[in-house]
Design a protein around this motif. Structure first.
Motif, PDB file in Angstrom:
ATOM      1  N   ILE A  56       3.003  -2.996  -9.060  1.00  0.00           N
ATOM      2  CA  ILE A  56       3.762  -2.106  -8.481  1.00  0.00           C
ATOM      3  C   ILE A  56       5.049  -2.663  -8.506  1.00  0.00           C
TER       4      ILE A  56
ATOM      5  N   CYS B 179       0.891  -1.171  -0.021  1.00  0.00           N
ATOM      6  CA  CYS B 179       0.010   0.003   0.082  1.00  0.00           C
ATOM      7  C   CYS B 179       0.900   1.276  -0.121  1.00  0.00           C
TER       8      CYS B 179
ATOM      9  N   CYS C  56       0.812  -7.154  -7.756  1.00  0.00           N
ATOM     10  CA  CYS C  56      -0.284  -7.411  -8.599  1.00  0.00           C
ATOM     11  C   CYS C  56      -1.308  -8.074  -8.215  1.00  0.00           C
TER      12      CYS C  56
ATOM     13  N   ILE D 214      -3.758   6.012  -8.445  1.00  0.00           N
ATOM     14  CA  ILE D 214      -3.524   4.579  -8.245  1.00  0.00           C
ATOM     15  C   ILE D 214      -4.734   4.272  -7.161  1.00  0.00           C
TER      16      ILE D 214
ATOM     17  N   SER E 126      -4.867  -5.200 -11.153  1.00  0.00           N
ATOM     18  CA  SER E 126      -4.985  -3.875 -10.689  1.00  0.00           C
ATOM     19  C   SER E 126      -3.596  -4.011  -9.844  1.00  0.00           C
ATOM     20  N   GLY E 127      -2.957  -2.680  -9.398  1.00  0.00           N
ATOM     21  CA  GLY E 127      -2.192  -2.210  -8.417  1.00  0.00           C
ATOM     22  C   GLY E 127      -0.686  -2.905  -8.859  1.00  0.00           C
TER      23      GLY E 127
ATOM     24  N   MET F  50       2.273   1.937  -3.457  1.00  0.00           N
ATOM     25  CA  MET F  50       1.496   2.259  -4.247  1.00  0.00           C
ATOM     26  C   MET F  50       1.147   3.933  -4.180  1.00  0.00           C
TER      27      MET F  50
ATOM     28  N   ALA G 124       2.198   6.807  -7.013  1.00  0.00           N
ATOM     29  CA  ALA G 124       1.016   7.798  -7.468  1.00  0.00           C
ATOM     30  C   ALA G 124       1.493   9.245  -7.119  1.00  0.00           C
TER      31      ALA G 124
ATOM     32  N   LYS H  38      -6.589   3.918  -4.333  1.00  0.00           N
ATOM     33  CA  LYS H  38      -5.950   3.575  -2.880  1.00  0.00           C
ATOM     34  C   LYS H  38      -6.560   2.354  -2.243  1.00  0.00           C
ATOM     35  N   ARG H  39      -5.762   1.378  -1.678  1.00  0.00           N
ATOM     36  CA  ARG H  39      -6.285   0.385  -1.039  1.00  0.00           C
ATOM     37  C   ARG H  39      -5.502   0.083   0.354  1.00  0.00           C
TER      38      ARG H  39
ATOM     39  N   THR I 143      -4.607   2.758 -17.670  1.00  0.00           N
ATOM     40  CA  THR I 143      -3.240   3.316 -17.293  1.00  0.00           C
ATOM     41  C   THR I 143      -2.742   4.451 -17.933  1.00  0.00           C
TER      42      THR I 143
END
Length: 177
Positions: A81, A20, A64, A34, A78-79, A23, A27, A36-37, A116
């Motif tokens: 990184i 997290c 990912c 990106i 997604s995600g 990410m 961003a 947010k998670r 993207t």
């Protein structure tokens, strides 16, 4: 340096907060969003077998995960990184290939999509069989588009009624059986 790229498991929960943070930092550097998670959300993806992790020795190098929309009709990888210390080693390509393979095996009939602003990600996606599409060809599930709210360009998406933004939409159709 031993690089391992594999499906994440509950044993990898310890990396969720660091993913997290990576990410959010990426961003901020790019000036784009990106979604947010929270660590809890990423841990659920690991537990469900819907995530890929890259480790260099035991250090987190990349990540990912899979998100599904419209009852599995669409999914997103997604995600994606990669930790800054491990960029330019081809890890993003390897992680994306592994999550794409996992997606195809778990959801063979799904349309795999992504949005993207990264030229490098667009190239990786193209090599995997994605093609650029209009946002109308992507999921219309409002929960997906809610993830864009953390992006500084969200107002563009709203003004255009989700028809366009600064991101490029890309789609990989299900393979022929």
């Amino acid at each position: 340096m031993q690089v391992t790229i594999r499906i994440a498991t509950t044993a990898d929960h310890r990396y969720a907060a660091a993913v997290c943070e990576m990410m959010a930092a990426a961003a901020a550097v790019r000036g784009t969003g990106i979604a947010k998670r929270q660590p809890k959300y990423l841990r659920s993806k690991m537990q469900e077998g819907k995530a890929v992790i890259a480790l260099v020795d035991e250090q987190l190098a990349g990540f990912c995960y899979i998100e599904t929309w419209e009852h599995g009709r669409y999914l997103a990888n997604s995600g994606l990184i990669v930790h800054p210390d491990f960029r330019q080693l081809g890890l993003a390509r390897r992680i994306k290939a592994e999550i794409f393979k996992l997606s195809r095996s778990r959801f063979p009939d799904a349309k795999i999509f992504g949005i993207t602003t990264s030229a490098a990600v667009m190239k990786i996606n193209s090599d995997l069989g994605y093609r650029p599409v209009s946002f109308a060809d992507l999921t219309q599930d409002l929960a997906f588009w809610k993830g864009c709210q953390s992006c500084p360009n969200y107002d563009i998406l709203q003004r255009t009624e989700r028809k366009m933004c600064l991101c490029t939409g890309m789609l990989a159709e299900p393979t022929e059986q």
